[in-house]
Design a protein around this motif. Structure first.
Motif, PDB file in Angstrom:
ATOM      1  N   VAL A 340      26.157 -25.216  58.772  1.00  0.00           N
ATOM      2  CA  VAL A 340      25.074 -24.977  57.796  1.00  0.00           C
ATOM      3  C   VAL A 340      24.994 -23.452  57.226  1.00  0.00           C
ATOM      4  N   PHE A 341      24.818 -22.600  58.441  1.00  0.00           N
ATOM      5  CA  PHE A 341      24.862 -21.355  58.084  1.00  0.00           C
ATOM      6  C   PHE A 341      25.878 -20.682  58.871  1.00  0.00           C
ATOM      7  N   PHE A 342      26.835 -20.128  58.658  1.00  0.00           N
ATOM      8  CA  PHE A 342      28.168 -19.465  59.156  1.00  0.00           C
ATOM      9  C   PHE A 342      28.163 -18.003  58.640  1.00  0.00           C
ATOM     10  N   ILE A 343      28.191 -17.185  59.855  1.00  0.00           N
ATOM     11  CA  ILE A 343      28.553 -15.712  59.609  1.00  0.00           C
ATOM     12  C   ILE A 343      30.170 -15.513  60.445  1.00  0.00           C
ATOM     13  N   LYS A 344      30.674 -14.893  59.740  1.00  0.00           N
ATOM     14  CA  LYS A 344      32.090 -14.721  60.165  1.00  0.00           C
ATOM     15  C   LYS A 344      32.753 -13.440  59.990  1.00  0.00           C
ATOM     16  N   THR A 345      33.414 -12.887  60.837  1.00  0.00           N
ATOM     17  CA  THR A 345      34.007 -11.437  60.868  1.00  0.00           C
ATOM     18  C   THR A 345      35.065 -11.412  61.905  1.00  0.00           C
ATOM     19  N   ASN A 346      35.685 -10.173  61.933  1.00  0.00           N
ATOM     20  CA  ASN A 346      36.479  -9.922  63.107  1.00  0.00           C
ATOM     21  C   ASN A 346      36.554  -8.461  63.174  1.00  0.00           C
ATOM     22  N   HIS A 347      37.557  -8.147  64.350  1.00  0.00           N
ATOM     23  CA  HIS A 347      37.458  -6.580  64.688  1.00  0.00           C
ATOM     24  C   HIS A 347      38.298  -5.799  63.778  1.00  0.00           C
ATOM     25  N   ARG A 348      38.733  -6.403  62.616  1.00  0.00           N
ATOM     26  CA  ARG A 348      39.487  -5.493  61.717  1.00  0.00           C
ATOM     27  C   ARG A 348      38.352  -5.113  60.376  1.00  0.00           C
ATOM     28  N   ARG A 349      37.535  -5.803  60.424  1.00  0.00           N
ATOM     29  CA  ARG A 349      36.566  -5.645  59.205  1.00  0.00           C
ATOM     30  C   ARG A 349      35.652  -4.413  59.161  1.00  0.00           C
ATOM     31  N   GLY A 350      34.887  -4.104  60.283  1.00  0.00           N
ATOM     32  CA  GLY A 350      33.846  -3.090  60.093  1.00  0.00           C
ATOM     33  C   GLY A 350      32.766  -3.625  59.353  1.00  0.00           C
ATOM     34  N   GLY A 351      31.940  -2.688  58.716  1.00  0.00           N
ATOM     35  CA  GLY A 351      30.893  -3.068  57.690  1.00  0.00           C
ATOM     36  C   GLY A 351      29.832  -3.448  58.401  1.00  0.00           C
ATOM     37  N   PHE A 352      28.823  -4.145  57.673  1.00  0.00           N
ATOM     38  CA  PHE A 352      27.708  -4.667  58.551  1.00  0.00           C
ATOM     39  C   PHE A 352      27.054  -5.914  57.775  1.00  0.00           C
ATOM     40  N   ILE A 353      26.197  -6.530  58.478  1.00  0.00           N
ATOM     41  CA  ILE A 353      25.724  -7.782  58.001  1.00  0.00           C
ATOM     42  C   ILE A 353      24.184  -7.704  58.502  1.00  0.00           C
ATOM     43  N   GLU A 354      23.323  -7.446  57.545  1.00  0.00           N
ATOM     44  CA  GLU A 354      21.912  -7.752  58.061  1.00  0.00           C
ATOM     45  C   GLU A 354      21.000  -8.027  56.765  1.00  0.00           C
ATOM     46  N   ASN A 355      19.923  -8.732  57.383  1.00  0.00           N
ATOM     47  CA  ASN A 355      18.660  -9.083  56.540  1.00  0.00           C
ATOM     48  C   ASN A 355      19.261 -10.492  55.756  1.00  0.00           C
ATOM     49  N   ILE A 356      19.752 -11.434  56.702  1.00  0.00           N
ATOM     50  CA  ILE A 356      20.302 -12.546  55.887  1.00  0.00           C
ATOM     51  C   ILE A 356      19.145 -13.748  56.509  1.00  0.00           C
ATOM     52  N   PHE A 357      18.648 -14.671  55.575  1.00  0.00           N
ATOM     53  CA  PHE A 357      17.618 -15.451  55.757  1.00  0.00           C
ATOM     54  C   PHE A 357      17.975 -16.783  54.976  1.00  0.00           C
ATOM     55  N   MET A 358      17.741 -17.836  55.851  1.00  0.00           N
ATOM     56  CA  MET A 358      17.867 -19.249  55.301  1.00  0.00           C
ATOM     57  C   MET A 358      16.466 -19.902  55.759  1.00  0.00           C
ATOM     58  N   GLU A 359      15.881 -20.679  54.781  1.00  0.00           N
ATOM     59  CA  GLU A 359      14.794 -21.359  55.046  1.00  0.00           C
ATOM     60  C   GLU A 359      14.809 -22.720  54.223  1.00  0.00           C
ATOM     61  N   ASP A 360      13.909 -23.624  54.791  1.00  0.00           N
ATOM     62  CA  ASP A 360      13.758 -24.988  54.113  1.00  0.00           C
ATOM     63  C   ASP A 360      15.140 -25.459  53.621  1.00  0.00           C
ATOM     64  N   VAL A 361      15.750 -26.137  54.676  1.00  0.00           N
ATOM     65  CA  VAL A 361      17.093 -26.691  53.998  1.00  0.00           C
ATOM     66  C   VAL A 361      17.271 -28.070  54.910  1.00  0.00           C
ATOM     67  N   ARG A 362      17.732 -29.103  54.096  1.00  0.00           N
ATOM     68  CA  ARG A 362      18.056 -30.554  54.827  1.00  0.00           C
ATOM     69  C   ARG A 362      19.240 -30.622  54.698  1.00  0.00           C
ATOM     70  N   VAL A 363      19.893 -31.209  55.658  1.00  0.00           N
ATOM     71  CA  VAL A 363      21.331 -31.637  55.801  1.00  0.00           C
ATOM     72  C   VAL A 363      21.535 -32.807  56.344  1.00  0.00           C
ATOM     73  N   GLY A 364      22.664 -33.687  56.137  1.00  0.00           N
ATOM     74  CA  GLY A 364      23.036 -34.704  56.401  1.00  0.00           C
ATOM     75  C   GLY A 364      23.856 -34.585  57.812  1.00  0.00           C
ATOM     76  N   ASN A 365      25.049 -34.304  58.020  1.00  0.00           N
ATOM     77  CA  ASN A 365      25.836 -34.138  59.061  1.00  0.00           C
ATOM     78  C   ASN A 365      26.542 -32.883  59.194  1.00  0.00           C
ATOM     79  N   ALA A 366      26.671 -32.311  60.194  1.00  0.00           N
ATOM     80  CA  ALA A 366      27.276 -30.842  60.437  1.00  0.00           C
ATOM     81  C   ALA A 366      27.868 -30.686  61.999  1.00  0.00           C
ATOM     82  N   LEU A 367      28.948 -29.740  61.831  1.00  0.00           N
ATOM     83  CA  LEU A 367      29.445 -29.477  63.052  1.00  0.00           C
ATOM     84  C   LEU A 367      28.603 -28.539  64.026  1.00  0.00           C
TER      85      LEU A 367
END
Length: 460
Positions: A340-367
């Motif tokens: 549903v909500f997937f943040i993915k990176t690795n040790h080569r990337r650097g950079g930053f990920i900040e202020n990420i928001f998810m609200e009011d979501v409806r899903v059938g099936n997920a891993l």
């Protein structure tokens, strides 16, 4: 002679003097609510000038090439100061379409643009990117570079022929060698002009739509049926809207929309049915993105409908330029996604990920409902070496009011011990059935959870 054509001829005869006169491009301001300071989005409004491709020699028989007619109509519209290039009802065969500033490519109801799948039609190579690495590759099927005030609108359809591109979905050794070459060039600061990839059997597929370094974009109302590669790629752009799109593409790497190193963008009321991720936020790969230094920021995705895909909201894995201020809300998945909500990176990337928001979501099936993984390398893990190690800073991630019928896991957070993930707030998650676990965490600081509800847990 039609009035618009008379105006164009008169402008040309006077050296373009009248092209600068009224009517001109204007804008409509759209205020977008978000849990961060979201700039006003400007929706571009085009002059009431129309240029039908049929007036420039296009034939709607699905067999005659209309590439030159598209180019001539777009050129005329641009030189006249802007307006709409009309694709009437019918089936139009074409090679690449290159947009220009102040042009709205309007797909009338009943129109189908069929792109050839002959790679030679997409040469000479143009400046584009491949999975976060800049290069010269086959032209995207719809392409714009350094343009402003561009649009694709209307209820028609973009539908490429796919026979050749499906063959290129495979990854034989020449393709892998080309990826290694491009990765090495980017990692050793080889100038982009020298990264010529559209040769031999490299077979790096073109995007369907690739908008590169553009400003003031409108994508509204049309349908997409299949794509050679990423479907809609908005790269290093500023200010835009994707609205009322109906996107279906189930091939390899068929993301729905990728916003990469792009800022101030609204995605709303779209339907995605994908063979890969649905909505993806990216920011370039490794040293190439550090060079460009252009964070992806101020992105709102709302009221979208996902039929199927790998991920509803994907962040990464190309994130080296940094990603911040992303808000998805009031979206729904009918069938299934892997995450549903997937943040993915690795040790080569650097950079930053900040202020990420998810609200009011409806899903059938997920891993997974929420997953953060800091060791995602895909085929690159053994294909190329680590030239530089740079751990990604991840903090201030919020997920609230998300419902799921069945999932293997609700919360799965795998940080890096060298720079733990910080400030994760997960509230009001509800799953009717969980088949593996509710929560697993590694290297997390300040995880706050509240009202995480599972009706039935059947742990293996």
């Amino acid at each position: 002679m039609k009035p618009t054509h008379f105006l164009f001829a008169l402008c040309a005869s006077l050296g373009g003097a009248i092209a600068c006169q009224s009517p001109q491009i204007t804008y409509r301001d759209i205020t977008v609510e978000a849990p961060f300071e979201m700039p006003t989005i400007r929706e571009v409004v085009f002059p009431e000038r129309e240029f039908s491709i049929s007036d420039f020699g296009a034939v709607a028989d699905g067999q005659t090439s209309c590439t030159e007619a598209f180019a001539a109509a777009i050129e005329a519209c641009n030189r006249a100061g802007g307006g709409r290039v009309i694709v009437p009802a019918g089936e139009w065969l074409t090679g690449p379409i290159h947009l220009r500033s102040n042009v709205d490519l309007h797909l009338a109801e009943g129109s189908v643009v069929r792109f050839t799948d002959n790679p030679a039609d997409y040469l000479p190579a143009v400046m584009t990117s491949w999975e976060g690495l800049e290069c010269y590759n086959y032209s995207p099927l719809v392409y714009a570079y350094d343009c402003e005030n561009i649009a694709i609108t209307g209820s028609g359809t973009l539908s490429p022929y796919m026979d050749t591109w499906r063959e290129w979905f495979k990854r034989p050794q020449p393709h892998l060698e080309a990826l290694k070459q491009l990765y090495t060039q980017a990692s050793t600061d080889v100038p982009v002009e020298q990264r010529q990839i559209a040769v031999g059997e490299n077979h790096l597929r073109p995007h369907l739509i690739h908008l590169n370094r553009c400003r003031n974009i409108l994508l509204d109302g049309f349908r997409i049926r299949e794509s050679p590669f990423w479907t809609i790629h908005v790269y290093l752009c500023d200010n835009g809207i994707a609205r009322n799109l109906d996107v279906r593409a189930h091939g390899h790497n068929n993301d729905g929309i990728d916003l990469e190193m792009t800022r101030n963008f609204l995605v709303e009321d779209c339907t995605f049915d994908q063979g890969d991720d649905a909505v993806v936020i990216k920011a370039g790969r490794n040293r190439d993105a550090w060079r460009l230094n252009a964070p992806c920021e101020n992105i709102v995705v709302r009221n979208c409908h996902i039929i199927k895909g790998h991920t509803l909201l994907g962040i990464g894995s190309e994130i080296s330029g940094g990603i911040r201020n992303v808000y998805m809300h009031h979206c729904a998945v009918d069938d299934a996604v892997l995450r549903v909500f997937f943040i993915k990176t690795n040790h080569r990337r650097g950079g930053f990920i900040e202020n990420i928001f998810m609200e009011d979501v409806r899903v059938g099936n997920a891993l997974r409902m929420l997953e953060i993984d800091t060791d995602v390398l895909y085929q690159w893990k053994d294909l190329v070496p680590t030239y530089e190690t740079a751990v990604t800073r991840i903090e201030n991630i919020r997920m609230n009011r998300v419902e799921c019928d069945t999932t293997r896991a609700m919360i799965d957070l795998k940080g890096d011990a060298r720079l733990p993930i910080r400030h994760i707030d997960v509230r009001n998650l509800h799953a009717k059935a969980v088949t593996e676990f509710i929560e697993h965490t590694e290297h997390i600081e300040d995880l706050r959870t509240e009202n995480i509800v599972c009706d039935q847990l059947t742990e293996k």
